[in-house]
Design a protein around this motif. Structure first.
Motif, PDB file in Angstrom:
ATOM      1  N   PRO A  27      15.313 -89.827 -54.553  1.00  0.00           N
ATOM      2  CA  PRO A  27      14.284 -89.974 -55.616  1.00  0.00           C
ATOM      3  C   PRO A  27      14.482 -90.936 -56.481  1.00  0.00           C
ATOM      4  N   PHE A  28      15.551 -91.547 -56.661  1.00  0.00           N
ATOM      5  CA  PHE A  28      15.798 -92.609 -57.510  1.00  0.00           C
ATOM      6  C   PHE A  28      16.091 -94.031 -56.857  1.00  0.00           C
ATOM      7  N   HIS A  29      16.311 -93.655 -55.752  1.00  0.00           N
ATOM      8  CA  HIS A  29      16.776 -94.975 -54.841  1.00  0.00           C
ATOM      9  C   HIS A  29      15.791 -95.336 -53.711  1.00  0.00           C
ATOM     10  N   ASN A  30      15.419 -96.338 -53.608  1.00  0.00           N
ATOM     11  CA  ASN A  30      14.724 -96.831 -52.457  1.00  0.00           C
ATOM     12  C   ASN A  30      15.339 -98.267 -52.073  1.00  0.00           C
ATOM     13  N   PRO A  31      16.115 -98.438 -50.975  1.00  0.00           N
ATOM     14  CA  PRO A  31      17.008 -99.575 -50.632  1.00  0.00           C
ATOM     15  C   PRO A  31      16.019-100.903 -50.717  1.00  0.00           C
ATOM     16  N   ASP A  32      14.753-100.744 -49.951  1.00  0.00           N
ATOM     17  CA  ASP A  32      13.918-101.745 -49.678  1.00  0.00           C
ATOM     18  C   ASP A  32      13.256-102.309 -50.844  1.00  0.00           C
ATOM     19  N   LEU A  33      12.738-101.367 -51.777  1.00  0.00           N
ATOM     20  CA  LEU A  33      12.199-101.808 -52.950  1.00  0.00           C
ATOM     21  C   LEU A  33      13.223-102.413 -53.811  1.00  0.00           C
ATOM     22  N   GLU A  34      14.252-101.928 -54.051  1.00  0.00           N
ATOM     23  CA  GLU A  34      15.523-102.208 -55.009  1.00  0.00           C
ATOM     24  C   GLU A  34      15.679-103.774 -54.362  1.00  0.00           C
ATOM     25  N   THR A  35      15.852-104.018 -53.217  1.00  0.00           N
ATOM     26  CA  THR A  35      16.071-105.418 -52.423  1.00  0.00           C
ATOM     27  C   THR A  35      15.181-106.355 -52.983  1.00  0.00           C
ATOM     28  N   VAL A  36      13.899-105.845 -53.076  1.00  0.00           N
ATOM     29  CA  VAL A  36      12.656-106.900 -53.413  1.00  0.00           C
ATOM     30  C   VAL A  36      13.075-107.033 -55.044  1.00  0.00           C
TER      31      VAL A  36
END
Length: 393
Positions: A27-36
């Protein structure tokens, strides 16, 4: 030392990206979005990564469900950083998210991170203070802006029936808008060392924001003055007079601010708008109401948004469509010089003039990383799904 700082920043960004990619999606983690987000807020002080900034806007406009991991990832990065570059890029990114004008973003409230006491940990105190001041001022405005918008949205949701705001509520909102303008005018480079590319890019965003807030103020003050002239209450007139007096001061301050922006190269000479002072007639009429002068209530042509009422405006340059002599000798004039406008355009008004014919051009030609944020992907509301719980952040 400068080369080492750049290399160190690049290594930190790569490590952060590596950690983000290894994190489990939730719910709090989206690796792809966090990388961007990490790429958009990198340590490279050469300028903001527009490509990845626009990719963040793409994510958030695709679905509001991405707001929660976006806010979480950005907050974690802002709380850990000691770099003014990363902090400033993060503020520009959240500013751009606000400009996407998505309902769930407008309900966010105060920013979920705090940069009010930010201090860069890589520069000497003599060099860092101006960057620290810029970041703190920018954060203070965005925090206040988010709270202001959220409060207005919440109030609108609670009022199930469309109830017109009272005159005092409208005056209070005008004062808040003036407070926001004051905060915007504090966001500026404090010395020549701060006039670097990234700071000037942030100033582009600040200038666009000033135009937006000021246009909302002009639009609202026109309507509020009409109501004051109709009602004629002394208390409302007294507050309205204070608002106009402060507005006349702010007009001068904004003119100086735009001249400063022209000096540091943010605005071209042909783009720098010139703003005239507040109409003295409006100020004098409010003073008459405060001192108990009676006057005939002016009538407004319904649904005619291009006209406004100005009392005793007998100047030869006024464009008059109708004027009527009242019983006590005062003249009520309906003039075209109040011009109402959309929130993203600033134009002249009777109470607040703008003589620059190229003022709107300055908005259109000002470079800023948010210019495509509202046109990348059409917003598609998500049905039958719960929206993110921002309070839990």
């Amino acid at each position: 030392m400068r080369v080492w700082t750049k290399a160190s920043g690049a290594i930190k960004d790569k490590n952060s990206i590596w950690v983000a990619k290894l994190s489990r999606k939730g719910p709090f983690h989206n690796p792809d979005l966090e990388t961007v987000i990490i790429k958009a807020t990198s340590h490279d002080e050469g300028g903001i990564d527009t490509k990845n900034v626009q990719r963040v806007f793409h994510w958030i406009r695709t679905s509001p469900l991405y707001l929660k991991p976006l806010i979480w990832a950005l907050s974690m990065r802002m709380q850990k950083t000691r770099s003014w570059v990363v902090a400033l890029k993060g503020l520009m990114l959240i500013h751009g998210v606000f400009c996407c004008d998505i309902p769930v973003v407008n309900q966010m409230g105060r920013l979920p991170f705090d940069l009010s006491n930010f201090s860069d940990g890589h520069l000497s105190a003599a060099k860092a203070w101006s960057f620290n001041a810029f970041v703190r001022a920018y954060f203070a405005y965005l925090d206040q802006r988010s709270a202001f918008v959220s409060s207005a949205v919440t109030k609108q949701k609670n009022n199930k029936k469309e109830v017109e705001e009272t005159l005092m509520e409208e005056l209070e909102k005008l004062q808040k808008l003036q407070g926001m303008i004051d905060m915007l005018l504090q966001i500026r480079p404090r010395n020549e060392d701060t006039n670097v590319g990234l700071v000037l890019e942030a100033m582009d965003c600040v200038i666009v924001e000033i135009f937006g807030v000021y246009s909302k103020f002009c639009n609202k003050i026109a309507k509020v003055l009409l109501r004051i002239f109709e009602v004629g209450g002394r208390v409302e007139a007294c507050i309205g007079l204070k608002v106009l007096q402060k507005a006349s001061i702010q007009v001068e301050e904004m003119s100086l601010f735009f001249e400063f922006c022209k000096y540091i190269g943010v605005l071209n000479a042909s783009q720098c708008p010139k703003i005239d002072t507040i109409s003295e007639e409006d100020i004098r009429e409010l003073e008459r109401i405060i001192h108990g002068a009676s006057f005939k209530k002016a009538s407004v042509v319904e649904n005619d948004e291009e006209k406004a009422i100005v009392l005793r405006d007998c100047s030869p340059t006024a464009t008059v469509s109708h004027q009527k002599e009242s019983e006590n000798g005062l003249t009520t004039v309906i003039t075209h010089q109040w011009e109402l406008f959309d929130d993203d355009v600033i134009v002249g008004a009777k109470g607040i003039h703008n003589n620059a014919s190229n003022g709107a051009k300055a908005i259109g030609t000002t470079a800023n990383p948010f210019e495509e944020s509202c046109s990348l992907v059409p917003y598609v509301p998500v049905h039958h799904q719960s929206l993110p719980d921002l309070i839990s952040l």
